[in-house]
Design an enzyme around this catalytic site. Sequence first.
Site: not given
Ligand code: SAH
Length: 349
Positions: A95, A108, A115, A119, A122, A340
């Site tokens: 996406e 974006c 991935c 995390c 996420c 995000c």
């Molecule tokens: N892998 C990279 C880029 C993708 S995530 C990274 O970790 O930076 C992009 C951003 O979204 C990151 O800052 C991540 O921590 C944040 N993110 C992930 N899940 C989220 C959620 N459920 N709510 C808000 N931000 C989130």
Amino acid sequence: MATDKKKDIRALSIENLRQFFVDHGDKAFRGNQVYQWLWQKGIHDFDGMTNLSIATRSLLKDYFVINHINIDHQQKSSDGTLKNAVKLHDGLVVESVLIPTASRTTACVSSQVGCSLDCHFCATAKIKRMRNLNADEIYDQVVAMNQQSKYYYERSLSNIVFMGMGEPLMNYNNLIKTIDKITQPEGLGMSPSRITVSTSGIPKMIRKMADDQVRFGLAVSLHSARQNVRAEIMPFSDKFPLEELADAIQYWYEKTSQMVTYEYVVWKGINDKNEDIDALVDFCKKTPCKVNLITYNPIGEDKFLQAAPDRISAYEVALTENRITATVRRSRGKDIDAACGQLANKAKV
Ligand code: SAH
């Protein structure tokens, strides 16, 4: 004779293409013609290359295929955010999200299918990494969103963030190839200062970027400056202690003179105590930085709840008092799961 498995012609550089024609008894400049069809005109089939003879087109068909992305479908949020389901040549889907504001249009972009990291908060992490995107697949997302930006908002993309699906630094070579193409005049000619790469924090790769003297911006998803808390919510980070991350960021700053941005979500009962705030302030004092306090976008995990507004304000006040720039960032595209951390091909999986 063509080999059994045809190659993706878009993986060839202009030099490779020129050499291909020389090797086949033709003129090197045919390579330039093909390159223009592929990259300036965005042609997706050999028959569309009308300044080549039928014999030349058929030679190309014998050896190559043209892999390209297709926008499978689009969803538009009530706030104008546009989410694309991007179908790859092998049927997998990622996406990408176009985010308009009054003064900017930000793309974006995804860098991996799924991935590699874990995390807990996420949605993308729930899909295991299926493969890296190649540089063309990443670049195509940008080109497609640039066209959408012109069509819907009558302006070109102003910014690109690598904050879609995947960990860009785990696909480093393709990331760099893509950014080269975006910034070159024969590509999109965009300034690297308008590009931000977001990483969950892989110290070795941050050092590598610093050594490579890259000119785009760096964001690190910190979410906690306490080792045990961070390792709990981002288990992979157990291997990369905060101290090592801080040293790599310091190295980045020394080599590039660029401030890092920390992305930080505040969750109820996880990182909303005063000691969490103090730890972040101390961490931020190590190297010049900014902090983006971002809203949590729910992904159906009960243990993660957005912290109370007064706790987020407490972070903001403490950072500001210590002369650290902090912004509270509104989230966009929530109603279509485009915010995000929400990218998980809900439409497909
Ligand atoms: N892998 C990279 C880029 C993708 S995530 C990274 O970790 O930076 C992009 C951003 O979204 C990151 O800052 C991540 O921590 C944040 N993110 C992930 N899940 C989220 C959620 N459920 N709510 C808000 N931000 C989130």
